[in-house]
Structure formats: C-alpha cells, structure tokens
Design an enzyme around this catalytic site. Sequence first.
Site, PDB file in Angstrom:
ATOM      1  N   ASP A  51      -9.253 -10.813   8.577  1.00  0.00           N
ATOM      2  CA  ASP A  51      -8.894 -10.299   9.890  1.00  0.00           C
ATOM      3  C   ASP A  51     -10.112  -9.657  10.547  1.00  0.00           C
ATOM      4  O   ASP A  51     -10.963  -9.071   9.865  1.00  0.00           O
ATOM      5  CB  ASP A  51      -7.775  -9.252   9.785  1.00  0.00           C
ATOM      6  CG  ASP A  51      -6.419  -9.883   9.493  1.00  0.00           C
ATOM      7  OD1 ASP A  51      -6.284 -11.100   9.686  1.00  0.00           O
ATOM      8  OD2 ASP A  51      -5.506  -9.151   9.063  1.00  0.00           O
ATOM      9  N   TYR A  83       1.911   2.112 -21.328  1.00  0.00           N
ATOM     10  CA  TYR A  83       3.218   2.219 -21.973  1.00  0.00           C
ATOM     11  C   TYR A  83       3.154   2.702 -23.424  1.00  0.00           C
ATOM     12  O   TYR A  83       4.193   2.917 -24.042  1.00  0.00           O
ATOM     13  CB  TYR A  83       3.966   0.882 -21.895  1.00  0.00           C
ATOM     14  CG  TYR A  83       4.665   0.700 -20.574  1.00  0.00           C
ATOM     15  CD1 TYR A  83       5.668   1.588 -20.168  1.00  0.00           C
ATOM     16  CD2 TYR A  83       4.323  -0.341 -19.713  1.00  0.00           C
ATOM     17  CE1 TYR A  83       6.304   1.441 -18.943  1.00  0.00           C
ATOM     18  CE2 TYR A  83       4.956  -0.500 -18.486  1.00  0.00           C
ATOM     19  CZ  TYR A  83       5.943   0.394 -18.110  1.00  0.00           C
ATOM     20  OH  TYR A  83       6.585   0.251 -16.904  1.00  0.00           O
TER      21      TYR A  83
END
Length: 403
Positions: free
Chosen positions: A301, A162
């Site tokens: 998983d 920024y």
Amino acid sequence: MAFAPMGPEASFFEVLDQHRASLLAALRRGGGEPAGGGTPQASSFNLKKALRSVCEERKREACGETPSSEVLASIESVIQDIITSVAKNEAPTFTIGNRSSWENIKFEDSVGLQMVTHCTTRKIKSDSLKSVKKFALILKILSKIYKLVQSNTYATKRDIYYTDSQLFGNQTVVDNIINDISCMLKVPRMSLHILSTSKGLIAGNLRYIEEDGTRVHCTCGATAVAVPSNIQGIRNLITDAKFLLIVEKDATFQRLLDDNFCNRMSPCIMITGKGVPDLNTRLLVKKLWDTFHIPVFALVDADPHGIEIMCIYKYGSMAMSFEAHNLTVPAIRWLGLLPSDIKRLNIPRDTLIPLTKRDQMKLDSVLKRPYVTCQPFWRKELWNVLADLKPIVHDLDGNNGRL
C-alpha cells in the site's frame, strides 16, 4: 599432493581418518578392537552416526547457522558467569544489547540495518524486583534451548510457552525473551532450535523438499501453500520463475490468485507475510534470493505502514538488527503502489482513505530512517503521502482504477 576435499564431504574423510587412527592405536596395543571396546557392528554403527551428525552440522553451517557446539559453549559460558557471581556473593546479571535504540543501529545499503559492535546494553538483574522475574524466565528458556541443541531436536515458540503458560503469562513474553537470548549469545535464532509458526503463504513456480522428506509443489492456481516452519531444513529447491513478487496483504495476494496472476505472468513466484512479515517468511524470501538470484519486487500500500513493511523485507528492522545478514534482501525493488501513482493513474479521490494520526506519526518515523534519508526518490515519494490520502491496493479494482 594429497587430495583435500571441500564442503560437507570433507567431514566424511575427517571422521574416517579418526576411525582409522583408532583402529591403528588398537593394533599397537595388541588388541583387535578400537579404543573403548565394542563389536565391529557397533563400531560401524557409531561411525555412521558420527558421519551423519557431522554432515548435518556442516549443512547447517552452510545455511548460516552457528554450529551446535558453539551454541552450547556460549550457553555454558553464560551459566559459568552466573556461578562465578554467586561464588563471589554477587547478584548475577544478564547483559543484553539494547534492541530498541536507533543509537545502536548502523545502516549499510548492501546489508541493511545492523546492530553496531559496541552497542549500549541493558542489564537484567537477579536482585531487582523490577527484573528478577525476567532473569528467571531467561534462565528457564536457556535451559530448554540447551537441551534442544544438545539432543538435536526442535520445539516451537508455542511449545515453550505451554510448558508453563501461567509462569510466562503470554506468548509475547516468550517471543521477546527468545530474541533477547539470540542477541545475548550472538547467534541466529534458527541456531537455538526454536521454530515459530508461519503465517505466510507462497504460490507459483516452485518445488522443494521439506526436512521430513515431504515434497511440496507450489502451483499457479487459486490455492497457496503455507510457508514452512523450518526454512533451513528445506532442500532441492527448483524453479523456472523469472521474478519473485512480495505482496503486503493477504487480501491482495488472494485477489491476484483469483485473477490468475501467476499464470498470466508465468513463470513467477508470489509470497505474502499477511502484513508485517514473520521470521519464516523473511527467511524464505532470503533463501529464494540466495538460491536463485532472480529479481524481487514488493507490492505494498502507498501508505507509511505499507512502505515500512517493504523496508522490513529489504533492509530489516531495528528489533532484529543483530541478525540482519540472515534476513535482509537489499536487492528488493519497490514495484508499487507508489504514492505518485495516485495522480499518474488518475485514481478517483473517493477511493482514497484519509491519513489517520497514527499514519502521520508512522510517516514522521519512517522519514527519519537512515535508509530513507540517503535516497532522494524515496523521500520524494513519502512526501507525496502528505497529501493526506492513501490508496489501498486491493481496492483498486473498479473500472477507473483496475490494476
């Protein structure tokens, strides 16, 4: 024999000796002040400030950080090379190790994926239309890092973005440049005084104090605590945990909290990086392992992506291979869900999801990784994935597939 203190305390005696030498030198000159003048109060204040600075530096070194003086010297050396090139009417360049080539990676079971010493490099040229913008951006961020390290202050990657969002274009550009600078200077990213916003969560039996003095008390309840942004700054870690469980997905992590897992398996610590782990989550897992040396397990998983995420925690990644020693925990054990569990647990086929083309491409890639080729058990498990179906951990909560 003279007493030789070790650790941060040694710095106290070094600074004290320097101050004493300064006082003696002043006495020899016939004056009553240390070199440089000043009142006794000012001298005392400067001594305390110096002691604080040196002790903080030693603590950072103990945490694996590169001393600020070395970081500043490395940046100055880079800038000196640029000035020398300009003086010779040559176009300056940045030379950075290639972080996207497996040719530059070596694997050691005790460390993980590491960048080789003499790796192939890429040049960011200032006289090339293709790379001149990146050259300028690296120079801009280097100047900001220099100021941060020099002033012993910190900024987030978002803060850097920024400062000139239109120039940088997007956050990913800033993230990649910061990693390139860390690789180029050969210093850990944490030593650049740039922090990243954490996305990970932690729960269970753990207490610690953050750098600003905030006391954090993780619990075994349904509410988790955000992983700190400055892992090196946390101190006084206390736990009675018997193990640490890394959970791949936020949904699974939340489900385990709701099911009172931490209390039922207490005392333990549970952490998630919400998918691919961010740097702070990996640093925290490493810090917990280095501090407590308790068993660490991974619950992911049973698909190529879950297995790869477990391997990032355990052995690191190609992109961050230059910082493997600060990030990897090879002691992590693969708890599950194993592909072979599909048959062993009699998981109904209607709860499984077909492998996608992307899954199959990822599987082919993982099978070629050096940490898989040397482990027959892992290769056997990965071949089980080729059954074209994958179970998702947090979906195994029906009557026939409850964890």
